[in-house]
Design a protein around this motif. Structure first.
Motif, PDB file in Angstrom:
ATOM      1  N   THR A 175       0.857  -1.178   0.000  1.00  0.00           N
ATOM      2  CA  THR A 175       0.000   0.000   0.000  1.00  0.00           C
ATOM      3  C   THR A 175       0.896   1.231   0.000  1.00  0.00           C
ATOM      4  OG1 THR A 175      -0.106   0.285   2.402  1.00  0.00           O
ATOM      5  CG2 THR A 175      -1.661  -1.280   1.414  1.00  0.00           C
ATOM      6  N   GLU A 176       0.280   2.386   0.069  1.00  0.00           N
ATOM      7  CA  GLU A 176       1.056   3.620   0.078  1.00  0.00           C
ATOM      8  C   GLU A 176       1.921   3.727   1.323  1.00  0.00           C
ATOM      9  OE1 GLU A 176       0.243   8.463   0.076  1.00  0.00           O
ATOM     10  OE2 GLU A 176      -1.348   7.074  -0.529  1.00  0.00           O
ATOM     11  N   ALA A 177       1.448   3.132   2.437  1.00  0.00           N
ATOM     12  CA  ALA A 177       2.134   3.306   3.720  1.00  0.00           C
ATOM     13  C   ALA A 177       3.051   2.150   4.092  1.00  0.00           C
ATOM     14  CB  ALA A 177       1.113   3.518   4.834  1.00  0.00           C
ATOM     15  N   TRP A 178       2.744   0.932   3.597  1.00  0.00           N
ATOM     16  CA  TRP A 178       3.522  -0.220   4.072  1.00  0.00           C
ATOM     17  C   TRP A 178       3.566  -1.347   3.054  1.00  0.00           C
ATOM     18  CZ3 TRP A 178      -0.928   0.695   7.522  1.00  0.00           C
ATOM     19  CH2 TRP A 178      -2.051  -0.047   7.184  1.00  0.00           C
ATOM     20  N   VAL A 179       4.472  -2.269   3.320  1.00  0.00           N
ATOM     21  CA  VAL A 179       4.500  -3.576   2.658  1.00  0.00           C
ATOM     22  C   VAL A 179       4.015  -4.594   3.677  1.00  0.00           C
ATOM     23  CG1 VAL A 179       5.943  -5.344   1.590  1.00  0.00           C
ATOM     24  CG2 VAL A 179       6.394  -2.921   1.144  1.00  0.00           C
ATOM     25  N   LYS A 180       2.992  -5.332   3.334  1.00  0.00           N
ATOM     26  CA  LYS A 180       2.413  -6.329   4.234  1.00  0.00           C
ATOM     27  C   LYS A 180       2.817  -7.709   3.766  1.00  0.00           C
ATOM     28  CE  LYS A 180      -2.138  -8.210   5.506  1.00  0.00           C
ATOM     29  NZ  LYS A 180      -3.599  -8.056   5.268  1.00  0.00           N
ATOM     30  N   GLN A 181       3.456  -8.475   4.646  1.00  0.00           N
ATOM     31  CA  GLN A 181       3.887  -9.828   4.330  1.00  0.00           C
ATOM     32  C   GLN A 181       3.178 -10.826   5.231  1.00  0.00           C
ATOM     33  OE1 GLN A 181       8.157  -9.796   4.766  1.00  0.00           O
ATOM     34  NE2 GLN A 181       8.481  -8.887   2.746  1.00  0.00           N
TER      35      GLN A 181
ATOM     36  N   ALA B 293       6.001 -23.839  18.041  1.00  0.00           N
ATOM     37  CA  ALA B 293       6.842 -24.537  19.012  1.00  0.00           C
ATOM     38  C   ALA B 293       6.141 -25.753  19.608  1.00  0.00           C
ATOM     39  CB  ALA B 293       7.245 -23.579  20.121  1.00  0.00           C
ATOM     40  N   TYR B 294       5.007 -26.155  19.024  1.00  0.00           N
ATOM     41  CA  TYR B 294       4.216 -27.235  19.621  1.00  0.00           C
ATOM     42  C   TYR B 294       3.360 -27.892  18.540  1.00  0.00           C
ATOM     43  CZ  TYR B 294       1.148 -23.205  19.380  1.00  0.00           C
ATOM     44  OH  TYR B 294       0.481 -22.087  18.932  1.00  0.00           O
ATOM     45  N   GLY B 295       3.089 -29.153  18.724  1.00  0.00           N
ATOM     46  CA  GLY B 295       2.046 -29.858  17.997  1.00  0.00           C
ATOM     47  C   GLY B 295       2.190 -29.972  16.498  1.00  0.00           C
ATOM     48  N   GLY B 296       3.355 -29.682  15.949  1.00  0.00           N
ATOM     49  CA  GLY B 296       3.512 -29.757  14.502  1.00  0.00           C
ATOM     50  C   GLY B 296       2.696 -28.725  13.753  1.00  0.00           C
ATOM     51  N   GLU B 297       2.261 -27.662  14.430  1.00  0.00           N
ATOM     52  CA  GLU B 297       1.431 -26.625  13.802  1.00  0.00           C
ATOM     53  C   GLU B 297       2.299 -25.586  13.106  1.00  0.00           C
ATOM     54  OE1 GLU B 297      -1.699 -24.973  16.208  1.00  0.00           O
ATOM     55  OE2 GLU B 297      -1.769 -26.742  17.501  1.00  0.00           O
ATOM     56  N   ARG B 298       1.665 -24.850  12.191  1.00  0.00           N
ATOM     57  CA  ARG B 298       2.318 -23.729  11.534  1.00  0.00           C
ATOM     58  C   ARG B 298       1.767 -22.430  12.124  1.00  0.00           C
ATOM     59  NH1 ARG B 298       6.859 -23.847   8.566  1.00  0.00           N
ATOM     60  NH2 ARG B 298       6.089 -22.506   6.885  1.00  0.00           N
ATOM     61  N   LEU B 299       2.677 -21.537  12.476  1.00  0.00           N
ATOM     62  CA  LEU B 299       2.334 -20.233  13.015  1.00  0.00           C
ATOM     63  C   LEU B 299       2.298 -19.224  11.871  1.00  0.00           C
ATOM     64  CD1 LEU B 299       1.973 -18.127  15.309  1.00  0.00           C
ATOM     65  CD2 LEU B 299       4.481 -18.118  15.535  1.00  0.00           C
ATOM     66  N   ILE B 300       1.225 -18.445  11.808  1.00  0.00           N
ATOM     67  CA  ILE B 300       1.087 -17.375  10.818  1.00  0.00           C
ATOM     68  C   ILE B 300       1.526 -16.069  11.459  1.00  0.00           C
ATOM     69  CG2 ILE B 300      -0.488 -16.154   9.279  1.00  0.00           C
ATOM     70  CD1 ILE B 300      -2.362 -18.637   9.547  1.00  0.00           C
ATOM     71  N   VAL B 301       2.359 -15.313  10.767  1.00  0.00           N
ATOM     72  CA  VAL B 301       2.827 -14.021  11.262  1.00  0.00           C
ATOM     73  C   VAL B 301       2.680 -12.989  10.146  1.00  0.00           C
ATOM     74  CG1 VAL B 301       4.766 -12.711  12.184  1.00  0.00           C
ATOM     75  CG2 VAL B 301       4.474 -15.111  12.833  1.00  0.00           C
ATOM     76  N   TYR B 302       1.969 -11.914  10.439  1.00  0.00           N
ATOM     77  CA  TYR B 302       1.862 -10.802   9.495  1.00  0.00           C
ATOM     78  C   TYR B 302       2.863  -9.725   9.888  1.00  0.00           C
ATOM     79  CZ  TYR B 302      -2.408 -12.661   7.419  1.00  0.00           C
ATOM     80  OH  TYR B 302      -3.318 -13.453   6.757  1.00  0.00           O
ATOM     81  N   LEU B 303       3.569  -9.202   8.899  1.00  0.00           N
ATOM     82  CA  LEU B 303       4.504  -8.108   9.118  1.00  0.00           C
ATOM     83  C   LEU B 303       4.066  -6.908   8.287  1.00  0.00           C
ATOM     84  CD1 LEU B 303       6.448 -10.943   8.828  1.00  0.00           C
ATOM     85  CD2 LEU B 303       8.025  -9.306   9.864  1.00  0.00           C
ATOM     86  N   PHE B 304       3.990  -5.762   8.949  1.00  0.00           N
ATOM     87  CA  PHE B 304       3.682  -4.503   8.281  1.00  0.00           C
ATOM     88  C   PHE B 304       4.952  -3.653   8.318  1.00  0.00           C
ATOM     89  CE2 PHE B 304      -0.230  -6.271   9.796  1.00  0.00           C
ATOM     90  CZ  PHE B 304      -1.176  -5.952   8.828  1.00  0.00           C
TER      91      PHE B 304
ATOM     92  N   VAL C  62       4.360  -6.340  13.974  1.00  0.00           N
ATOM     93  CA  VAL C  62       4.382  -7.785  13.775  1.00  0.00           C
ATOM     94  C   VAL C  62       3.142  -8.352  14.465  1.00  0.00           C
ATOM     95  CG1 VAL C  62       5.743  -9.871  13.994  1.00  0.00           C
ATOM     96  CG2 VAL C  62       6.898  -7.645  13.820  1.00  0.00           C
ATOM     97  N   TYR C  63       2.302  -9.033  13.721  1.00  0.00           N
ATOM     98  CA  TYR C  63       0.980  -9.462  14.196  1.00  0.00           C
ATOM     99  C   TYR C  63       0.889 -10.979  14.069  1.00  0.00           C
ATOM    100  CZ  TYR C  63      -4.114  -8.664  14.871  1.00  0.00           C
ATOM    101  OH  TYR C  63      -5.394  -8.622  15.350  1.00  0.00           O
ATOM    102  N   PRO C  64       1.303 -11.721  15.105  1.00  0.00           N
ATOM    103  CA  PRO C  64       1.159 -13.181  15.054  1.00  0.00           C
ATOM    104  C   PRO C  64      -0.318 -13.571  15.140  1.00  0.00           C
ATOM    105  CG  PRO C  64       2.698 -12.486  16.793  1.00  0.00           C
ATOM    106  CD  PRO C  64       1.940 -11.281  16.356  1.00  0.00           C
TER     107      PRO C  64
END
Length: 308
Positions: free
Chosen positions: A104-110, A117-128, A173-175
């Motif tokens: 966007t005009e203000a940021w790159v969002k990834q 760290a548990y249960g074979g799960e995948r953690l989603i993390v958003y970075l602005f 950073v928005y986990p």
């Protein structure tokens, strides 16, 4: 909001939330003085088709939990060390991937994913990441309000509570914490309780933060020595625990914070953690907060913080 017959101390319950309340108000108990005539307050008009008399429980007084935190004795250092063992995890490979990038005009969002760290799960993390500033960026790890528990897609993220930080030149950073958004499941409330389910979620949130910071430390565009915690509402309340577990935070901002009167198992009860928060803390609160009363919740949390 709709008035109910039930008393709660000197107040009456008024439930359901109003047009100008946060979405989570629909789920939460709320009460006001019965003569309050705010525009948001009202009644529901109904026509009873099949008259039935509700049982006495329908008219019962609603008792609110209370605690005198100043009279409670926090866990000893030895006991706290044992509690911290619940939060330990192996620093295994992250297997991180950036899956989506939007600009966007203000940021790159990834949108990044990595091994939890548990249960074979995948953690989603958003970075602005701010566009108009040069890296490496100071980073702010966000812990949201309880609305995150009720939605099932991170498309509903509270961007308006974090966008000003990105515009100031810091990365946000928005986990997607366990139990929220598309990682939702068994958790249906942000109210602490003495169940193993609640304990396991609190521990998982701390591990999600830990893995998120592990990931930030691998990125050249993040200043990993300048990471802050920012908690809103539910996240503000969790600010009594998360910065005590995760020592890599250099500062904390708690927006609408306070100690919850509801008890949890000792390894996740805030009374055992708040005095061990050592980072500088800025608390922002409303004096007439119903959920975190000024005298008995907000000020007590502020006084008990371990920050000098």
């Amino acid at each position: 909001r709709e008035w109910c017959v039930n008393e709660s101390g000197a107040e009456r319950c008024i439930l359901g939330g109003g047009w100008n309340d946060a979405p989570y108000s629909f789920n939460d108990l709320y009460a006001q003085l019965p003569l309050d005539r705010s525009p948001t307050n009202g009644v529901r008009c109904i026509k009873i088709l099949q008259p039935t008399e509700p049982g006495p429980a329908a008219y019962a007084q609603i008792k609110i939990a209370s605690r005198d935190f100043m009279k409670e004795k926090p866990a000893s250092d030895q006991a706290f060390k044992q509690y911290l063992s619940f939060y330990a995890y192996d620093r295994s490979p992250l297997h991180e991937r950036i899956e989506v990038t939007d600009t966007t005009e203000a940021w790159v969002k990834q949108r990044a994913t990595l091994d939890a760290a548990y249960g074979g799960e995948r953690l989603i993390v958003y970075l602005f990441l701010p566009r108009n500033f040069k890296p490496p960026f100071q980073a702010v790890v966000y812990f949201p309000g309880s609305t995150a528990i009720y939605y099932r897609s991170s498309d509903a993220m509270e961007i308006g509570i974090i966008d000003f930080i990105v515009k100031s030149g810091r990365a946000v950073v928005y986990p997607i914490y366990k139990g929220t958004y598309e990682r939702g499941g068994e958790l249906h409330s942000d109210y602490p309780n003495e169940s193993v389910l609640w304990r396991d979620h609190v521990v998982a949130w701390a591990k999600d933060i830990g893995r998120t910071i592990d990931y930030l430390e691998t990125r050249n565009d993040i200043d990993a020595q300048r990471i802050a915690y920012y908690g809103f509402s539910w996240g503000g309340t969790m600010g009594a625990i998360m910065p005590a577990v995760e020592q890599r935070f250099k500062a904390c901002v708690l927006y609408v914070a306070g100690l919850s009167f509801l008890r949890a198992l000792p390894e996740v009860d805030a009374i055992n953690f708040v005095g061990r928060v050592k980072a500088p803390v800025l608390m922002l609160n409303g004096k007439y907060d119903y959920y975190n009363p000024y005298e008995t919740s907000q000020l007590i949390m502020f006084k008990l913080l371990g920050t000098s």
